[in-house]
Design a protein around this motif. Structure first.
Motif, PDB file in Angstrom:
ATOM      1  N   GLY A  50      33.986  29.497  37.703  1.00  0.00           N
ATOM      2  CA  GLY A  50      32.841  30.327  37.328  1.00  0.00           C
ATOM      3  C   GLY A  50      32.505  31.335  38.414  1.00  0.00           C
ATOM      4  O   GLY A  50      32.228  32.509  38.127  1.00  0.00           O
ATOM      5  N   LEU A  51      32.533  30.890  39.675  1.00  0.00           N
ATOM      6  CA  LEU A  51      32.281  31.791  40.794  1.00  0.00           C
ATOM      7  C   LEU A  51      33.336  32.889  40.850  1.00  0.00           C
ATOM      8  O   LEU A  51      33.035  34.060  41.052  1.00  0.00           O
ATOM      9  N   SER A  52      34.579  32.500  40.623  1.00  0.00           N
ATOM     10  CA  SER A  52      35.672  33.466  40.625  1.00  0.00           C
ATOM     11  C   SER A  52      35.489  34.511  39.525  1.00  0.00           C
ATOM     12  O   SER A  52      35.723  35.704  39.746  1.00  0.00           O
ATOM     13  N   LEU A  53      35.037  34.067  38.343  1.00  0.00           N
ATOM     14  CA  LEU A  53      34.798  35.011  37.242  1.00  0.00           C
ATOM     15  C   LEU A  53      33.629  35.941  37.543  1.00  0.00           C
ATOM     16  O   LEU A  53      33.631  37.102  37.125  1.00  0.00           O
ATOM     17  N   LEU A  54      32.616  35.431  38.246  1.00  0.00           N
ATOM     18  CA  LEU A  54      31.495  36.293  38.635  1.00  0.00           C
ATOM     19  C   LEU A  54      31.937  37.352  39.640  1.00  0.00           C
ATOM     20  O   LEU A  54      31.533  38.514  39.559  1.00  0.00           O
ATOM     21  N   LEU A  55      32.766  36.934  40.588  1.00  0.00           N
ATOM     22  CA  LEU A  55      33.219  37.865  41.632  1.00  0.00           C
ATOM     23  C   LEU A  55      34.291  38.826  41.134  1.00  0.00           C
ATOM     24  O   LEU A  55      34.336  39.981  41.539  1.00  0.00           O
ATOM     25  N   PHE A  56      35.156  38.312  40.278  1.00  0.00           N
ATOM     26  CA  PHE A  56      36.283  39.101  39.774  1.00  0.00           C
ATOM     27  C   PHE A  56      36.339  38.985  38.258  1.00  0.00           C
ATOM     28  O   PHE A  56      37.157  38.229  37.726  1.00  0.00           O
ATOM     29  N   PRO A  57      35.470  39.714  37.536  1.00  0.00           N
ATOM     30  CA  PRO A  57      35.437  39.599  36.075  1.00  0.00           C
ATOM     31  C   PRO A  57      36.765  40.018  35.447  1.00  0.00           C
ATOM     32  O   PRO A  57      37.440  40.925  35.930  1.00  0.00           O
ATOM     33  N   ILE A  58      37.134  39.308  34.381  1.00  0.00           N
ATOM     34  CA  ILE A  58      38.338  39.658  33.642  1.00  0.00           C
ATOM     35  C   ILE A  58      37.947  40.014  32.216  1.00  0.00           C
ATOM     36  O   ILE A  58      36.892  39.614  31.728  1.00  0.00           O
ATOM     37  N   GLU A  59      38.823  40.767  31.560  1.00  0.00           N
ATOM     38  CA  GLU A  59      38.553  41.176  30.185  1.00  0.00           C
ATOM     39  C   GLU A  59      38.776  39.993  29.259  1.00  0.00           C
ATOM     40  O   GLU A  59      39.808  39.323  29.314  1.00  0.00           O
TER      41      GLU A  59
END
Length: 195
Positions: A50-59
Protein backbone atom coordinates in the motif's frame (compact mmCIF):
# COMPACT_ATOMS: atom_id res chain seq x y z
CA UNK A 1 13.06 -14.71 21.13
CA UNK A 2 14.56 -11.22 20.84
CA UNK A 3 14.95 -9.01 17.78
CA UNK A 4 18.66 -9.84 17.60
CA UNK A 5 17.76 -13.54 17.56
CA UNK A 6 15.53 -12.92 14.53
CA UNK A 7 18.45 -11.32 12.70
CA UNK A 8 20.67 -14.28 13.57
CA UNK A 9 17.96 -16.68 12.38
CA UNK A 10 17.70 -14.79 9.06
CA UNK A 11 21.45 -15.12 8.50
CA UNK A 12 21.30 -18.80 9.52
CA UNK A 13 18.41 -19.37 7.10
CA UNK A 14 20.49 -18.00 4.22
CA UNK A 15 23.67 -19.86 5.21
CA UNK A 16 22.36 -23.18 6.53
CA UNK A 17 18.67 -23.86 5.82
CA UNK A 18 18.80 -27.32 7.43
CA UNK A 19 19.88 -25.89 10.77
CA UNK A 20 17.38 -23.03 10.44
CA UNK A 21 14.53 -25.53 9.97
CA UNK A 22 15.73 -27.45 13.04
CA UNK A 23 15.77 -24.19 15.04
CA UNK A 24 12.25 -23.27 13.85
CA UNK A 25 10.97 -26.74 14.73
CA UNK A 26 12.78 -26.58 18.07
CA UNK A 27 10.76 -23.50 19.04
CA UNK A 28 7.75 -25.85 19.30
CA UNK A 29 5.35 -23.01 18.57
CA UNK A 30 1.65 -23.79 19.05
CA UNK A 31 -0.47 -23.85 15.90
CA UNK A 32 -2.11 -20.51 16.81
CA UNK A 33 1.32 -18.82 16.86
CA UNK A 34 2.20 -20.33 13.47
CA UNK A 35 -0.98 -18.80 12.04
CA UNK A 36 -0.06 -15.48 13.67
CA UNK A 37 3.38 -15.56 12.00
CA UNK A 38 1.63 -15.97 8.66
CA UNK A 39 -0.86 -13.19 9.44
CA UNK A 40 1.96 -10.88 10.52
CA UNK A 41 3.82 -11.54 7.26
CA UNK A 42 0.68 -10.88 5.20
CA UNK A 43 -0.15 -7.71 7.15
CA UNK A 44 3.34 -6.24 6.83
CA UNK A 45 3.55 -7.16 3.15
CA UNK A 46 0.16 -5.56 2.46
CA UNK A 47 1.12 -2.39 4.34
CA UNK A 48 4.34 -2.11 2.35
CA UNK A 49 2.49 -2.75 -0.92
CA UNK A 50 0.00 0.00 0.00
CA UNK A 51 2.84 2.39 0.84
CA UNK A 52 4.52 1.53 -2.44
CA UNK A 53 1.30 2.28 -4.35
CA UNK A 54 0.96 5.62 -2.57
CA UNK A 55 4.54 6.58 -3.41
CA UNK A 56 4.57 5.12 -6.91
CA UNK A 57 1.00 4.98 -8.27
CA UNK A 58 0.35 2.59 -11.14
CA UNK A 59 -2.40 2.63 -13.74
CA UNK A 60 -5.31 0.38 -12.77
CA UNK A 61 -6.83 -0.73 -16.06
CA UNK A 62 -8.22 -4.23 -15.50
CA UNK A 63 -10.11 -6.19 -12.80
CA UNK A 64 -7.01 -8.00 -11.57
CA UNK A 65 -5.05 -4.74 -11.11
CA UNK A 66 -8.01 -3.14 -9.36
CA UNK A 67 -8.35 -6.10 -7.02
CA UNK A 68 -4.61 -6.14 -6.21
CA UNK A 69 -4.65 -2.40 -5.50
CA UNK A 70 -7.26 -2.90 -2.76
CA UNK A 71 -5.45 -3.72 0.52
CA UNK A 72 -8.05 -6.16 1.89
CA UNK A 73 -8.27 -8.05 -1.41
CA UNK A 74 -4.49 -8.21 -1.66
CA UNK A 75 -4.19 -9.44 1.94
CA UNK A 76 -6.84 -12.10 1.36
CA UNK A 77 -5.19 -13.31 -1.83
CA UNK A 78 -1.74 -13.39 -0.21
CA UNK A 79 -3.04 -15.24 2.83
CA UNK A 80 -4.89 -17.79 0.70
CA UNK A 81 -1.92 -18.31 -1.60
CA UNK A 82 0.43 -18.84 1.36
CA UNK A 83 -1.88 -21.34 3.03
CA UNK A 84 -2.24 -23.22 -0.27
CA UNK A 85 1.55 -23.08 -0.71
CA UNK A 86 2.10 -24.57 2.75
CA UNK A 87 -0.47 -27.28 2.03
CA UNK A 88 1.16 -28.11 -1.32
CA UNK A 89 4.69 -28.06 0.14
CA UNK A 90 3.62 -30.47 2.90
CA UNK A 91 1.46 -32.84 0.87
CA UNK A 92 3.44 -33.02 -2.36
CA UNK A 93 6.68 -33.41 -0.40
CA UNK A 94 5.15 -36.29 1.54
CA UNK A 95 4.04 -37.93 -1.72
CA UNK A 96 7.70 -38.03 -2.72
CA UNK A 97 8.88 -39.52 0.56
CA UNK A 98 9.44 -36.37 2.62
CA UNK A 99 8.62 -36.14 6.30
CA UNK A 100 7.49 -32.50 6.61
CA UNK A 101 4.13 -31.69 8.17
CA UNK A 102 1.58 -28.97 7.43
CA UNK A 103 2.24 -27.11 10.73
CA UNK A 104 5.97 -26.99 9.97
CA UNK A 105 5.32 -26.02 6.34
CA UNK A 106 3.01 -23.23 7.54
CA UNK A 107 5.71 -21.92 9.88
CA UNK A 108 8.37 -22.08 7.17
CA UNK A 109 6.17 -20.35 4.58
CA UNK A 110 5.42 -17.61 7.13
CA UNK A 111 9.10 -17.28 8.03
CA UNK A 112 10.20 -17.07 4.38
CA UNK A 113 7.53 -14.42 3.77
CA UNK A 114 8.77 -12.41 6.77
CA UNK A 115 12.28 -12.50 5.32
CA UNK A 116 10.94 -11.31 1.97
CA UNK A 117 9.00 -8.53 3.74
CA UNK A 118 12.34 -7.30 5.09
CA UNK A 119 13.68 -7.15 1.54
CA UNK A 120 10.43 -5.48 0.41
CA UNK A 121 10.97 -2.72 2.99
CA UNK A 122 14.52 -2.17 1.73
CA UNK A 123 13.15 -2.10 -1.81
CA UNK A 124 10.63 0.66 -0.99
CA UNK A 125 13.34 2.80 0.63
CA UNK A 126 15.77 2.21 -2.24
CA UNK A 127 13.10 3.08 -4.81
CA UNK A 128 12.61 6.44 -3.09
CA UNK A 129 16.35 7.15 -2.97
CA UNK A 130 17.47 5.47 -6.20
CA UNK A 131 14.51 4.75 -8.52
CA UNK A 132 16.78 3.08 -11.08
CA UNK A 133 17.43 0.20 -8.64
CA UNK A 134 13.79 -1.00 -8.74
CA UNK A 135 14.31 -3.64 -11.44
CA UNK A 136 17.53 -4.91 -9.89
CA UNK A 137 15.90 -5.23 -6.46
CA UNK A 138 12.88 -7.01 -7.96
CA UNK A 139 15.20 -9.54 -9.59
CA UNK A 140 17.08 -9.96 -6.30
CA UNK A 141 13.81 -10.52 -4.43
CA UNK A 142 12.68 -13.13 -6.98
CA UNK A 143 16.03 -14.91 -6.80
CA UNK A 144 15.93 -14.91 -2.99
CA UNK A 145 12.38 -16.29 -3.07
CA UNK A 146 13.44 -19.16 -5.36
CA UNK A 147 16.51 -19.93 -3.25
CA UNK A 148 14.53 -19.94 0.01
CA UNK A 149 11.64 -21.93 -1.46
CA UNK A 150 13.94 -24.67 -2.74
CA UNK A 151 16.35 -24.86 0.21
CA UNK A 152 13.70 -24.62 2.93
CA UNK A 153 11.47 -27.23 1.23
CA UNK A 154 14.47 -29.51 0.88
CA UNK A 155 15.33 -29.04 4.56
CA UNK A 156 11.71 -29.44 5.70
CA UNK A 157 11.33 -32.84 4.07
CA UNK A 158 14.90 -34.07 4.50
CA UNK A 159 15.45 -34.39 0.74
CA UNK A 160 19.00 -34.70 -0.59
CA UNK A 161 18.45 -33.85 -4.27
CA UNK A 162 18.10 -30.16 -5.06
CA UNK A 163 17.13 -30.98 -8.68
CA UNK A 164 14.14 -33.06 -7.61
CA UNK A 165 12.98 -30.32 -5.26
CA UNK A 166 13.23 -27.77 -8.10
CA UNK A 167 11.16 -30.02 -10.41
CA UNK A 168 8.61 -30.63 -7.64
CA UNK A 169 8.44 -26.90 -6.88
CA UNK A 170 7.89 -26.00 -10.54
CA UNK A 171 5.14 -28.63 -10.79
CA UNK A 172 3.56 -27.31 -7.60
CA UNK A 173 3.64 -23.73 -8.89
CA UNK A 174 1.84 -24.80 -12.08
CA UNK A 175 -0.70 -26.76 -10.05
CA UNK A 176 -1.21 -23.83 -7.66
CA UNK A 177 -1.60 -21.47 -10.62
CA UNK A 178 -4.18 -23.77 -12.14
CA UNK A 179 -6.15 -23.99 -8.88
CA UNK A 180 -6.02 -20.21 -8.38
CA UNK A 181 -7.13 -19.60 -11.98
CA UNK A 182 -10.12 -21.89 -11.43
CA UNK A 183 -11.01 -19.98 -8.26
CA UNK A 184 -10.60 -16.66 -10.09
CA UNK A 185 -12.80 -17.88 -12.94
CA UNK A 186 -15.44 -19.04 -10.46
CA UNK A 187 -15.56 -15.52 -9.00
CA UNK A 188 -15.53 -13.90 -12.43
CA UNK A 189 -12.05 -12.46 -11.99
CA UNK A 190 -10.44 -13.11 -15.34
CA UNK A 191 -8.08 -10.85 -17.27
CA UNK A 192 -9.57 -9.21 -20.33
CA UNK A 193 -8.14 -10.56 -23.57
CA UNK A 194 -8.18 -8.22 -26.55
CA UNK A 195 -7.66 -9.62 -30.06
Amino acid sequence: MKLGDLGDLMVLTLRDPDTAVRVLRGLELPMAVRWMVLLLAVTLSTLLAGLSLLLFPIEVDNPVSRMLSEPMSLAGIQFGAMVLSALFVAQIGRLFGGHGTFPDALLIVGWVELMLVGLQAVQVVMMMLFPATATLLSMLAFGLFLYLAVTMTKALHGFTSTGKVVVGLIGSVFLLGFVLSLIAAAFGIVPEVTP
